[in-house]
Design an enzyme around this catalytic site. Structure first.
Site, PDB file in Angstrom:
ATOM      1  N   GLN A  45       0.797  -1.219   0.000  1.00 25.36           N
ATOM      2  CA  GLN A  45       0.000   0.000   0.000  1.00 25.36           C
ATOM      3  C   GLN A  45       0.831   1.271   0.000  1.00 25.36           C
ATOM      4  OE1 GLN A  45      -2.521  -1.797   3.356  1.00 25.36           O
ATOM      5  NE2 GLN A  45      -3.998  -0.482   2.327  1.00 25.36           N
ATOM      6  N   HIS A 144       0.725  -9.317   4.718  1.00 25.34           N
ATOM      7  CA  HIS A 144      -0.409  -8.397   4.678  1.00 25.34           C
ATOM      8  C   HIS A 144      -1.042  -8.503   3.289  1.00 25.34           C
ATOM      9  CE1 HIS A 144      -2.280  -4.590   6.409  1.00 25.34           C
ATOM     10  NE2 HIS A 144      -2.760  -4.630   5.169  1.00 25.34           N
ATOM     11  N   ASN A 189      -1.738 -10.681   8.903  1.00 25.06           N
ATOM     12  CA  ASN A 189      -2.692  -9.603   9.135  1.00 25.06           C
ATOM     13  C   ASN A 189      -4.121 -10.079   8.900  1.00 25.06           C
ATOM     14  OD1 ASN A 189      -3.309  -6.573   9.345  1.00 25.06           O
ATOM     15  ND2 ASN A 189      -4.213  -7.101   7.353  1.00 25.06           N
ATOM     16  N   GLU A 190      -5.005  -9.723   9.812  1.00 22.22           N
ATOM     17  CA  GLU A 190      -6.444 -10.025   9.791  1.00 22.22           C
ATOM     18  C   GLU A 190      -6.772 -11.302   9.003  1.00 22.22           C
ATOM     19  OE1 GLU A 190      -8.287  -6.358   8.618  1.00 22.22           O
ATOM     20  OE2 GLU A 190      -7.761  -6.557   6.504  1.00 22.22           O
ATOM     21  N   TYR A 366     -13.070  -1.234  12.921  1.00 21.06           N
ATOM     22  CA  TYR A 366     -13.527   0.024  12.341  1.00 21.06           C
ATOM     23  C   TYR A 366     -15.029   0.228  12.542  1.00 21.06           C
ATOM     24  CZ  TYR A 366      -9.125   0.126   9.681  1.00 21.06           C
ATOM     25  OH  TYR A 366      -7.808   0.149   9.312  1.00 21.06           O
ATOM     26  N   GLU A 432      -5.160  -1.681  13.973  1.00 19.66           N
ATOM     27  CA  GLU A 432      -5.744  -0.754  12.995  1.00 19.66           C
ATOM     28  C   GLU A 432      -7.044  -0.208  13.553  1.00 19.66           C
ATOM     29  OE1 GLU A 432      -6.357  -1.975   8.934  1.00 19.66           O
ATOM     30  OE2 GLU A 432      -4.520  -3.177   8.909  1.00 19.66           O
ATOM     31  N   TRP A 475      -4.834   3.884  11.843  1.00 16.94           N
ATOM     32  CA  TRP A 475      -4.674   3.627  10.421  1.00 16.94           C
ATOM     33  C   TRP A 475      -5.229   4.833   9.669  1.00 16.94           C
ATOM     34  CZ3 TRP A 475      -2.239  -0.119   7.700  1.00 16.94           C
ATOM     35  CH2 TRP A 475      -2.465  -0.138   6.315  1.00 16.94           C
TER      36      TRP A 475
END
Length: 530
Positions: A45, A144, A189-190, A366, A432, A475
């Site tokens: 990213q 990721h 990651n996640e 989130y 995040e 994030w």
């Protein structure tokens, strides 16, 4: 768009920031001294240089170039590969205590295994050293959404248990090369979102799915592949974590040796070389290894028993899918019952290897969702994760993935206390959390400030209620290439002008707010509940 070009512009905007968060009743000093605040990005990213210095494509490169993220890809992104010194200076200017970034597996090991790429090794050494020079902790993620495409092509990536071997070797390389300076490692990651997006809905790399569950499916099996992928990821995570503990982590060998009675000393024979090697290796590293999960705040749509039971199932499926094996050695009973033979089983040996194979849990949060029971989806028919979960999910307050997130800080507190009560209160890092806005919106991002300030306060409430939470990472540090929305969506504290050849970074109002929080100038007497 108003740019912060000089102090005359900054001062009134800072005043606006203080007004926007006038209800804040806490400060940095209300948190323990060892609690860490940071911000984050990930390799694909932010780095750019996608085709430079020996890097090979990852599954995210292929996904983006196939048009899944719109018309854009991250071949250049924010060009942190060339601008890392400038970016670390921005972090230091804010007062960041830590930076969460990921290593591009295919930059370090272009074939996915085998020889290390010297240029990739040099870049990550330079970045880590630059962070440490500025007093910023490096927190490193190993995967990721970016498995090397070479391994995807060779054996199907995470669908093959060969991935366990290759990930362990890759992690070993990272521990060996960077572990003398990196003390915080997140393996994957996640995991849950990676598996569901990549192998059920087909909306994230590697874009595998099957009808009727996915979008534009060409390869895959949504009924079984998400479960296979997570199973292999858990085995790979455990393998890497146990390797770290055995080969790199500080051990109490010296305590064992010097606590022996003198009469027993002659029974132990070490060569001088083995003693030196053993103690050098063990004194080098004393870090921790964890894994991260995406977690929704969950609210029953009604007070019915069915909706409350469905809400519990959602926690089992989203959080328990990953944490239950790590804490208890097996999947939640609800998953075993509903998924049946499509859920892989751990052998006794695998269960023993996985149980306890983590030092911390990374939480990504989130949004909040309503949960409605949908037990009828369990009738014999074609199944996937959502139908197995037997619940209908809708975003809180009729928001959508295209708009700003609803500001529901209590949901993060709910998640932290759920993990505390259900999974033996492990150390937790919020890896995040942040607010999305359109990329070209105003630099006066007051909604982001309100979101961050309320969620950070929720973390403080959770701490005071006994959660073992150790850190918070906003994030993202700057606008990056987003998995959903490419360059059109923004989470950054810094605006990046992607049309500028120099990719100029400009601080948003939230950058000034976060800096003021971290440096203590926002402090007021805390009224957070105890």
């Amino acid at each position: 768009m108003k740019l912060l070009n000089n102090s005359l512009t900054v001062l009134p905007l800072l005043a606006l920031a203080f007004t926007a968060v006038s209800s804040v009743q806490y400060g940095r000093n209300d948190f323990p001294p060892d609690f860490v605040f940071g911000s984050g990005t990930s390799a694909y990213q932010v780095e750019g240089a996608a085709n430079e210095d020996g890097r090979t494509p990852s599954i995210w490169d292929v996904f983006a170039h196939a048009g899944h993220s719109g018309v854009a890809a991250a071949d250049v992104a924010c060009d942190q590969y060339h601008k890392y010194k400038e970016d670390v200076k921005l972090m230091a200017d804010i007062g960041l205590e830590a930076y969460k970034f990921s290593i591009s597996w295919s930059r370090l090991l272009p074939s996915g295994r085998g020889p290390v790429n010297p240029k990739g090794l040099q870049y990550y050494n330079n970045l880590i050293d630059e962070l440490i020079t500025h007093g910023i902790q490096p927190h490193v993620t190993l995967h990721h959404f970016d498995l090397p495409q070479a391994l995807e092509d060779e054996y199907g990536g995470w669908l093959s248990q060969e991935s366990v071997r290759d990930f362990t070797a890759y992690a070993n390389t990272c521990f060996k090369e960077f572990g003398d300076r990196v003390s915080h490692w997140t393996t994957i990651n996640e995991v849950n979102v990676f598996a569901l997006g990549g192998y059920d809905a087909g909306i994230t790399p590697p874009a595998r799915c099957s009808p009727p569950f996915g979008l534009n499916c060409s390869n895959g099996n949504s009924s079984i592949e998400p479960y296979i992928a997570v199973h292999n990821i858990l085995l790979a995570h455990a393998s890497a974590t146990n390797l770290y503990k055995k080969q790199y982590k500080l051990l109490l060998l010296s305590v064992f040796f010097f606590s022996l009675p003198v009469s027993h000393m002659h029974c132990i024979v070490f060569s001088s070389a083995s003693i030196s090697s053993s103690f050098i290796t063990q004194d080098k590293q004393h870090g921790s290894v964890g894994i991260s999960v995406y977690a929704y705040g969950v609210v029953p749509l009604t007070n019915s028993v069915e909706d409350k039971q469905a809400t519990a199932r959602v926690n089992d499926f989203y959080i328990g899918w990953i944490l239950h094996p790590l804490v208890f050695g097996d999947y939640p009973e609800t998953m075993k019952t509903n998924v049946g033979s499509r859920l892989p089983a751990f052998t006794k040996e695998e269960s023993e290897q996985i149980k306890g194979a983590f030092d911390f849990v990374g939480v990504i949060n989130y949004m909040t969702i309503y949960v409605k029971d949908n037990s009828s989806s369990l009738k014999p028919n074609l199944q996937d994760f959502i139908t197995d979960m037997a619940a209908e999910l809708t975003l809180f307050r009729n928001t959508s993935f295209e708009n700003e997130h609803a500001n529901t800080p209590w949901s993060l507190q709910q998640i932290l206390l759920y993990i505390k009560e259900s999974y033996k209160n492990p150390p937790v890092y919020i890896l995040e959390n942040g607010q999305v806005t359109p990329h070209n919106s105003s630099l006066e991002d007051t909604t982001r400030i309100k979101y961050l300030s309320s969620y950070i306060e929720a973390v403080l409430h959770s701490l005071r209620k006994g959660s073992n939470v150790k850190g918070y990472f906003q994030w993202s540090l700057m606008d990056v290439f987003e998995l959903f929305g490419g360059y059109e969506k923004s989470y950054g504290l810094y605006y990046v002008d992607f049309k500028d050849p120099n990719l100029k970074r400009t601080p948003k109002l939230s950058a000034h707010w976060y800096s003021s929080f971290l440096t203590g100038t926002l402090h007021q007497p805390s009224h957070a509940s105890s």
